[in-house]
Design a protein around this motif. Structure first.
Motif, PDB file in Angstrom:
ATOM      1  N   ASP A 123       3.123   6.267  -3.233  1.00 52.14           N
ATOM      2  CA  ASP A 123       3.871   6.528  -4.461  1.00 52.14           C
ATOM      3  C   ASP A 123       4.697   7.817  -4.325  1.00 52.14           C
ATOM      4  O   ASP A 123       4.192   8.821  -3.814  1.00 52.14           O
ATOM      5  CB  ASP A 123       2.872   6.644  -5.621  1.00 52.14           C
ATOM      6  N   PRO A 124       5.972   7.792  -4.725  1.00 46.29           N
ATOM      7  CA  PRO A 124       6.685   6.806  -5.545  1.00 46.29           C
ATOM      8  C   PRO A 124       7.461   5.744  -4.741  1.00 46.29           C
ATOM      9  O   PRO A 124       8.292   5.037  -5.325  1.00 46.29           O
ATOM     10  CB  PRO A 124       7.655   7.670  -6.336  1.00 46.29           C
ATOM     11  N   ILE A 125       7.231   5.645  -3.447  1.00 49.91           N
ATOM     12  CA  ILE A 125       7.928   4.638  -2.651  1.00 49.91           C
ATOM     13  C   ILE A 125       7.458   3.249  -3.079  1.00 49.91           C
ATOM     14  O   ILE A 125       6.249   2.980  -3.073  1.00 49.91           O
ATOM     15  CB  ILE A 125       7.644   4.841  -1.151  1.00 49.91           C
ATOM     16  N   ARG A 181      -3.859   0.012  -2.801  1.00 54.19           N
ATOM     17  CA  ARG A 181      -4.226   1.256  -2.117  1.00 54.19           C
ATOM     18  C   ARG A 181      -3.016   1.816  -1.362  1.00 54.19           C
ATOM     19  O   ARG A 181      -2.817   3.033  -1.297  1.00 54.19           O
ATOM     20  CB  ARG A 181      -5.399   1.022  -1.165  1.00 54.19           C
ATOM     21  N   LEU A 182      -2.223   0.932  -0.773  1.00 57.02           N
ATOM     22  CA  LEU A 182      -0.998   1.378  -0.116  1.00 57.02           C
ATOM     23  C   LEU A 182      -0.033   1.977  -1.131  1.00 57.02           C
ATOM     24  O   LEU A 182       0.559   3.039  -0.895  1.00 57.02           O
ATOM     25  CB  LEU A 182      -0.328   0.209   0.603  1.00 57.02           C
ATOM     26  N   ASP A 201      12.683   4.464   2.153  1.00 55.34           N
ATOM     27  CA  ASP A 201      12.991   4.299   0.731  1.00 55.34           C
ATOM     28  C   ASP A 201      12.177   3.171   0.110  1.00 55.34           C
ATOM     29  O   ASP A 201      11.948   3.153  -1.102  1.00 55.34           O
ATOM     30  CB  ASP A 201      14.480   3.989   0.547  1.00 55.34           C
ATOM     31  N   ARG A 202      11.744   2.221   0.945  1.00 55.13           N
ATOM     32  CA  ARG A 202      11.013   1.063   0.444  1.00 55.13           C
ATOM     33  C   ARG A 202      10.121   0.510   1.562  1.00 55.13           C
ATOM     34  O   ARG A 202      10.477   0.594   2.739  1.00 55.13           O
ATOM     35  CB  ARG A 202      11.992  -0.025  -0.027  1.00 55.13           C
ATOM     36  N   VAL A 203       8.975  -0.058   1.184  1.00 59.71           N
ATOM     37  CA  VAL A 203       8.082  -0.718   2.137  1.00 59.71           C
ATOM     38  C   VAL A 203       7.991  -2.190   1.767  1.00 59.71           C
ATOM     39  O   VAL A 203       7.734  -2.534   0.603  1.00 59.71           O
ATOM     40  CB  VAL A 203       6.677  -0.087   2.130  1.00 59.71           C
ATOM     41  N   LEU A 204       8.210  -3.053   2.763  1.00 58.65           N
ATOM     42  CA  LEU A 204       8.146  -4.500   2.564  1.00 58.65           C
ATOM     43  C   LEU A 204       6.970  -5.043   3.371  1.00 58.65           C
ATOM     44  O   LEU A 204       6.946  -4.913   4.599  1.00 58.65           O
ATOM     45  CB  LEU A 204       9.439  -5.179   3.036  1.00 58.65           C
ATOM     46  N   LEU A 205       6.007  -5.648   2.695  1.00 64.09           N
ATOM     47  CA  LEU A 205       4.828  -6.191   3.348  1.00 64.09           C
ATOM     48  C   LEU A 205       5.032  -7.659   3.708  1.00 64.09           C
ATOM     49  O   LEU A 205       5.737  -8.394   3.017  1.00 64.09           O
ATOM     50  CB  LEU A 205       3.604  -6.092   2.432  1.00 64.09           C
ATOM     51  N   CYS A 206       4.375  -8.081   4.774  1.00 60.68           N
ATOM     52  CA  CYS A 206       4.333  -9.489   5.145  1.00 60.68           C
ATOM     53  C   CYS A 206       3.027  -9.742   5.876  1.00 60.68           C
ATOM     54  O   CYS A 206       2.253  -8.814   6.140  1.00 60.68           O
ATOM     55  CB  CYS A 206       5.532  -9.879   6.009  1.00 60.68           C
TER      56      CYS A 206
END
Length: 381
Positions: free
Chosen positions: A321-323, A315-316, A298-303
């Protein structure tokens, strides 16, 4: 308990140090970041590390000197990060990876240097290190190490999330919504190159004057070569089913040289090459989600350092999209120091004799307690 986490990854940018205050047990923990900083390696040491990771031979005497030098740098980072604060009671040191071999016909092997006994001696603080060995001994990859920490700090009861670290190498933790037997549904693996190829290319294109593409500004001026990226994505690693792990042994200097040779026939500008390498990182991540997850998050969290690369992030986002693609900062965990925080938590769990791995992630045969304890040798009056 106040715990310091020390981490230097495959980017070899320097030592990430995090001083945290932690309480609770197992997954039910509360963590507050008191201080975080990145302490650069002296250039001579960084160059030696990169050379060793690229396969340059080293005498045992020189390796011992490098081991001591890295430990001294880690100890200095630990002392600096707690300056002005009550002293830490425990240190978790990941060390510096110089070689990683995933399991195949035999057990895997992973070597982190920066001897923890010396860190404990210099800081006079109990130090825990060698976190990967126990998982590898049980048939696991020894990587990624942070998914259980991600589960404790970043899970949600209503949505599934991918926690995507982008260091030199990219790794993902997939967290299903925290309901029922959700721990059994956690997955994680190394997705492939993160910043490693981009950083090496920047250094090559500038004759060492620059070491990374700040904010992705240079790559954003180019156009990715779609056919070239498509060819790179045929590499067998991207199609290997998890559990899987990798490092600079695969996505390092030799791989980059091949990328440049492949690019010759397309007559690309430097910005186009960087855009193409950035696209490789983005598409390898997206491909892995689509190929190896039973459902998209449902969601991507970057670190990690790559979370600051705005072009890579764009680009990610375009490919997912639409995530929504955000950072762990938005959910209370520092994107800059999440990995260092994770090794502080792993040290805390080792101190409490709590397992730190997830067999479904690493492929190990069972949960095990991670890390070796090095008590300080106190000076007698």
């Amino acid at each position: 308990m106040r715990v310091i986490g020390l981490m230097s990854g495959t980017s070899v940018d320097g030592i990430d140090a995090a001083l945290i205050e932690i309480e609770g047990e197992n997954l039910d923990i509360q963590v507050d970041l008191i201080a975080g900083a990145t302490i650069p390696y002296p250039e001579t040491i960084r160059s030696q590390i990169l050379a060793v990771c690229a396969g340059e031979p080293l005498t045992m005497a020189a390796l011992a000197d490098l081991d001591d030098a890295i430990a001294s740098c880690f100890a200095t980072a630990a002392l600096e990060i707690q300056s002005g604060h009550p002293p830490a009671e425990l240190i978790g040191s990941h060390g510096q990876t110089i070689y990683h071999r995933p399991p195949n016909a035999s057990l895997g092997y992973s070597w982190q240097i920066g001897r923890a006994d010396l860190i404990a001696h210099i800081t006079q603080t109990m130090t825990i290190s060698n976190f990967r060995a126990a998982d590898i001994a049980c048939g696991g990859q020894g990587a990624p190490m942070v998914p259980r920490v991600d589960a404790a700090l970043l899970s949600d009861t209503t949505e599934s999330r991918c926690i995507q670290n982008i260091g030199g190498i990219g790794n993902v933790t997939y967290l299903p919504a925290a309901q029922g037997d959700w721990l059994g549904g956690i997955r994680g693996w190394d997705t492939g190159p993160g910043n490693s190829l981009i950083d090496l290319a920047v250094s090559k294109l500038t004759n060492g004057e620059k070491t990374y593409d700040q904010n992705g500004n240079w790559a954003s001026q180019g156009i990715p070569c779609d056919q070239l990226v498509k060819n790179w994505l045929q590499h067998e690693y991207f199609h290997q089913v998890p559990p899987k792990s990798t490092g600079r042994e695969l996505f390092g200097v030799a791989f980059l040289e091949k990328c440049f040779r492949d690019a010759d026939e397309y007559h690309l500008e430097p910005a186009d090459i960087l855009a193409s390498l950035t696209e490789l990182t983005a598409l390898s991540i997206i491909h892995d989600y689509q190929a190896f997850l039973t459902s998209m998050p449902d969601r991507v969290l970057l670190c990690g350092g790559g979370s600051k690369n705005l072009y890579l992030k764009s680009r990610l986002q375009a490919g997912l999209d639409p995530i929504p693609v955000v950072t762990t900062d938005d959910f209370g965990v520092s994107a800059d120091f999440k990995e260092a925080i994770a090794f502080a938590v792993l040290a805390y769990w080792r101190y409490q004799n709590v397992p730190g791995n997830l067999p479904a992630v690493t492929g190990a045969s069972r949960e095990v307690i991670l890390g070796e304890i090095h008590p300080p040798v106190f000076n007698r009056e």
